[in-house]
Design a protein around this motif. Structure first.
Motif, mmCIF file in Angstrom:
data_model
loop_
_atom_site.group_PDB
_atom_site.id
_atom_site.type_symbol
_atom_site.label_atom_id
_atom_site.label_comp_id
_atom_site.label_asym_id
_atom_site.label_seq_id
_atom_site.Cartn_x
_atom_site.Cartn_y
_atom_site.Cartn_z
ATOM 1 N N ALA A 238 3.690 6.145 -5.493
ATOM 2 C CA ALA A 238 3.538 6.291 -6.945
ATOM 3 C C ALA A 238 2.469 7.313 -7.306
ATOM 4 O O ALA A 238 2.509 7.906 -8.385
ATOM 5 N N LEU A 239 1.514 7.546 -6.390
ATOM 6 C CA LEU A 239 0.455 8.537 -6.611
ATOM 7 C C LEU A 239 0.845 9.928 -6.099
ATOM 8 O O LEU A 239 0.013 10.823 -6.066
ATOM 9 N N GLY A 240 2.106 10.082 -5.693
ATOM 10 C CA GLY A 240 2.599 11.419 -5.377
ATOM 11 C C GLY A 240 2.786 11.741 -3.916
ATOM 12 O O GLY A 240 3.131 12.874 -3.574
ATOM 13 N N THR A 241 2.561 10.781 -3.029
ATOM 14 C CA THR A 241 2.731 11.038 -1.601
ATOM 15 C C THR A 241 4.205 10.912 -1.227
ATOM 16 O O THR A 241 4.820 9.867 -1.448
ATOM 17 N N GLY A 242 4.741 11.984 -0.636
ATOM 18 C CA GLY A 242 6.157 12.012 -0.275
ATOM 19 C C GLY A 242 6.403 12.034 1.211
ATOM 20 O O GLY A 242 7.543 12.204 1.665
ATOM 21 N N THR B 86 11.423 7.456 -7.866
ATOM 22 C CA THR B 86 10.982 6.280 -7.115
ATOM 23 C C THR B 86 10.686 5.097 -8.025
ATOM 24 O O THR B 86 10.451 3.982 -7.541
ATOM 25 N N THR B 87 10.632 5.325 -9.330
ATOM 26 C CA THR B 87 10.366 4.212 -10.253
ATOM 27 C C THR B 87 11.410 4.218 -11.355
ATOM 28 O O THR B 87 12.016 5.224 -11.653
ATOM 29 N N ILE C 238 -4.986 19.198 -12.278
ATOM 30 C CA ILE C 238 -4.809 18.164 -11.243
ATOM 31 C C ILE C 238 -6.135 17.879 -10.541
ATOM 32 O O ILE C 238 -6.566 16.724 -10.493
ATOM 33 N N PRO C 239 -6.850 18.894 -10.003
ATOM 34 C CA PRO C 239 -8.167 18.592 -9.426
ATOM 35 C C PRO C 239 -9.265 18.407 -10.467
ATOM 36 O O PRO C 239 -10.218 17.653 -10.233
ATOM 37 N N TYR C 240 -9.136 19.072 -11.618
ATOM 38 C CA TYR C 240 -10.183 19.006 -12.650
ATOM 39 C C TYR C 240 -10.329 17.597 -13.210
ATOM 40 O O TYR C 240 -11.434 17.043 -13.273
ATOM 41 N N ALA C 241 -9.226 16.982 -13.593
ATOM 42 C CA ALA C 241 -9.263 15.652 -14.228
ATOM 43 C C ALA C 241 -9.198 14.593 -13.136
ATOM 44 O O ALA C 241 -8.223 13.851 -13.009
ATOM 45 N N PHE C 242 -10.263 14.483 -12.339
ATOM 46 C CA PHE C 242 -10.222 13.696 -11.102
ATOM 47 C C PHE C 242 -10.044 12.204 -11.330
ATOM 48 O O PHE C 242 -9.642 11.483 -10.419
ATOM 49 N N GLY C 243 -10.318 11.715 -12.519
ATOM 50 C CA GLY C 243 -10.175 10.285 -12.776
ATOM 51 C C GLY C 243 -8.922 9.921 -13.538
ATOM 52 O O GLY C 243 -8.730 8.763 -13.892
ATOM 53 N N THR C 244 -8.062 10.897 -13.784
ATOM 54 C CA THR C 244 -6.858 10.668 -14.582
ATOM 55 C C THR C 244 -5.619 10.798 -13.701
ATOM 56 O O THR C 244 -5.521 11.735 -12.910
ATOM 57 N N ASN C 245 -4.686 9.867 -13.844
ATOM 58 C CA ASN C 245 -3.415 9.981 -13.140
ATOM 59 C C ASN C 245 -2.471 10.821 -13.996
ATOM 60 O O ASN C 245 -1.947 10.351 -15.004
ATOM 61 N N ASN C 246 -2.284 12.078 -13.615
ATOM 62 C CA ASN C 246 -1.426 12.983 -14.377
ATOM 63 C C ASN C 246 0.004 13.038 -13.858
ATOM 64 O O ASN C 246 0.771 13.907 -14.259
ATOM 65 N N ILE C 247 0.362 12.116 -12.980
ATOM 66 C CA ILE C 247 1.726 12.093 -12.442
ATOM 67 C C ILE C 247 2.610 11.217 -13.327
ATOM 68 O O ILE C 247 2.292 10.065 -13.603
ATOM 69 N N GLU C 248 3.713 11.792 -13.776
ATOM 70 C CA GLU C 248 4.663 11.030 -14.584
ATOM 71 C C GLU C 248 5.751 10.406 -13.733
ATOM 72 O O GLU C 248 6.155 9.261 -13.950
ATOM 73 N N CYS C 249 6.235 11.160 -12.724
ATOM 74 C CA CYS C 249 7.351 10.678 -11.925
ATOM 75 C C CYS C 249 7.308 11.335 -10.544
ATOM 76 O O CYS C 249 6.867 12.473 -10.407
ATOM 77 N N VAL C 250 7.759 10.596 -9.547
ATOM 78 C CA VAL C 250 7.837 11.107 -8.178
ATOM 79 C C VAL C 250 9.288 10.994 -7.715
ATOM 80 O O VAL C 250 9.905 9.926 -7.827
ATOM 81 N N TYR C 251 9.835 12.088 -7.208
ATOM 82 C CA TYR C 251 11.187 12.106 -6.660
ATOM 83 C C TYR C 251 11.113 12.199 -5.134
ATOM 84 O O TYR C 251 10.411 13.060 -4.597
ATOM 85 N N ILE C 252 11.828 11.306 -4.469
ATOM 86 C CA ILE C 252 11.956 11.340 -3.017
ATOM 87 C C ILE C 252 13.450 11.450 -2.694
ATOM 88 O O ILE C 252 14.256 10.660 -3.180
ATOM 89 N N ASN C 253 13.803 12.458 -1.899
ATOM 90 C CA ASN C 253 15.213 12.701 -1.567
ATOM 91 C C ASN C 253 16.075 12.819 -2.825
ATOM 92 O O ASN C 253 17.207 12.324 -2.865
ATOM 93 N N GLY C 254 15.513 13.477 -3.851
ATOM 94 C CA GLY C 254 16.273 13.751 -5.058
ATOM 95 C C GLY C 254 16.411 12.596 -6.022
ATOM 96 O O GLY C 254 17.081 12.731 -7.055
ATOM 97 N N GLU C 255 15.759 11.468 -5.732
ATOM 98 C CA GLU C 255 15.866 10.293 -6.603
ATOM 99 C C GLU C 255 14.491 9.857 -7.077
ATOM 100 O O GLU C 255 13.526 9.876 -6.308
ATOM 101 N N ARG D 15 0.838 -1.213 0.000
ATOM 102 C CA ARG D 15 0.000 0.000 0.000
ATOM 103 C C ARG D 15 0.868 1.256 0.000
ATOM 104 O O ARG D 15 0.560 2.232 -0.683
ATOM 105 N N LEU D 16 1.939 1.221 0.771
ATOM 106 C CA LEU D 16 2.826 2.390 0.841
ATOM 107 C C LEU D 16 3.437 2.674 -0.531
ATOM 108 O O LEU D 16 3.488 3.837 -0.968
ATOM 109 N N GLU D 17 3.873 1.645 -1.224
ATOM 110 C CA GLU D 17 4.449 1.832 -2.559
ATOM 111 C C GLU D 17 3.412 2.404 -3.531
ATOM 112 O O GLU D 17 3.740 3.241 -4.383
ATOM 113 N N GLU D 18 2.169 1.976 -3.387
ATOM 114 C CA GLU D 18 1.106 2.497 -4.257
ATOM 115 C C GLU D 18 0.882 3.985 -4.028
ATOM 116 O O GLU D 18 0.729 4.754 -4.988
#
Length: 413
Positions: free
Chosen positions: A139-143, A412-413, A393-410, A133-136
């Protein structure tokens, strides 16, 4: 190379050039500082520079081209219960068929159902379920994420939950805060002896949690039919003796004075607030306690939404979080939370993004190092897919508009 330069950023959000703020409140929440056509430079895990592309100088950095894309701080989810066993999909069906949250709980469902499953789940199995769950959510942008116990309700099971949270902290790079929520519900064996359970929390659970350094915060479900304001006083006082800062569930169904009790004990946050009186608002105005709204819980249970307009229009701060849990919010998607806050709570996109970034970090106690784009803050940020503006981001509520998430400068995928 440890220096990375993200260039041609369409919009760089939540930038702070002066002394970074710890939170934003009232009308200030409707301002989202940004730079159009921007660059961002990181070194290892830290933000070291940012500005307009016209001023960018390439000092032999590793270059990441972000043409058409937006960079925002990651989301900070200050209220989750993602360490749990199994699920409660049957209760979802029961609610569709007309049973209320209270009726399901009275029939042995609800929190007690989750507690029974968790007590019968091994620590390793519980860790594997929770890590997935944490990995999911990453990927959805939680840092950054706060995780509560509270589905154990025995000494052994509560400690098991908190040890799993500690393992997640050790194995994942994002900030994770642990909250002890032993007072989540009264276990069946203490059904006619609530004080006996409170004594168990104070005299047996808390000393062991302190001994193993398993939590930073203490929480209680202060609500009619669960724990009273007097119970809340007892738990918060006991937690303070073990250096645990209060964060409380309050005003989900009724307003009984829990907010005032939390403020009295300098609670970092008061969470839920679907029901809010004028007296509650006045008390919050005199405090530094952060109100936290959980709109996807309201969505899932079809209960009222936290009155965000009343909170913000009274000059207060507001944070948004998921309440990710198996019974009332089986989702850790902060993008949906931001959208729902705009659609159902009439928050502007600027207010919602502020509530999910800088104010979310404040509600975790980490806004001095996370939650905005500022020099020397941690390089935790989202890169979107090419989009027109942050309003998408709030308008397209059913679309994942995140391409990449960086944590500590790296990445995550």
């Amino acid at each position: 190379m440890s220096y990375k330069a993200f260039i041609n950023i369409k919009q760089l959000l939540q930038v702070e050039k002066g002394t970074p703020k710890l939170k934003v409140s009232g009308t200030e929440m409707n301002t989202l500082p940004l730079i159009n056509n921007a660059y961002l430079v990181t070194h290892h895990d830290i933000i070291v520079d940012f500005g307009e592309m016209i001023d960018f100088q390439n000092n032999n950095y590793d270059i990441i081209d972000c043409s058409g894309k937006i960079i925002s701080p990651t989301w900070y989810d200050s209220h989750t219960h993602i360490v749990y066993a199994g699920n409660r999909e049957q209760e979802f069906v029961d609610r569709i068929n007309g049973l209320s949250y209270e009726e399901i709980a009275n029939n042995g469902g609800g929190i007690l159902n989750s507690a029974k499953k968790l007590q019968n789940t091994s620590e390793d199995d519980l860790y594997q379920q929770s890590a997935k769950r944490l990995e999911e959510v990453i990927a959805l942008g939680t840092g950054g994420v706060e995780i509560k116990s509270g589905y154990g309700l025995t000494v052994e099971a509560e400690l098991k939950m908190l040890r799993v949270i500690k393992r997640l902290k050790e194995n994942y790079p994002l900030p994770i805060k642990a909250t002890f929520l032993g007072a989540h519900a009264v276990p069946q064996q203490f059904k006619n002896n609530k004080q006996g359970y409170l004594d168990l929390i104070c005299n047996q659970m808390l000393p062991k949690i302190a001994e193993e350094n398993l939590a930073e915060y203490i929480d209680i479900f202060c609500e009619t039919g669960y724990f009273s304001v007097a119970d809340t006083e007892q738990i918060l006082v006991a937690g303070k003796k073990h250096n645990l800062t209060p964060k409380i569930h309050v005003n989900q169904f009724t307003s009984i004075g829990g907010i005032q009790k939390g403020i009295e004990h300098n609670a970092l946050t008061v969470d839920h607030l679907e029901i809010l009186s004028d007296e509650d608002l006045e008390a919050l105005k005199k405090s530094e306690t952060m109100p936290v709204a959980l709109p996807s819980c309201s969505y899932f249970l079809s209960i009222p939404y936290t009155p965000a307009r009343a909170i913000i229009d009274n000059g207060l701060a507001l944070a948004l979080a998921t309440d990710y849990n198996p019974g009332s919010t089986p989702s850790g998607n902060m993008n949906f939370v931001v959208s729902t806050a705009c659609i159902k709570m009439k928050m502007t996109p600027e207010e919602a993004i502020n509530a999910a970034t800088i104010n979310g970090a404040y509600a975790m106690g980490i806004s001095d190092t996370h939650g905005s784009i500022a020099k020397n803050k941690k390089a935790n940020f989202i890169i979107t897919k090419p989009i027109n503006s942050y309003n998408v981001i709030p308008y397209a509520f059913g679309t994942n508009n995140i391409e990449c998430v960086y944590i500590n400068g790296e990445p995550t995928t």
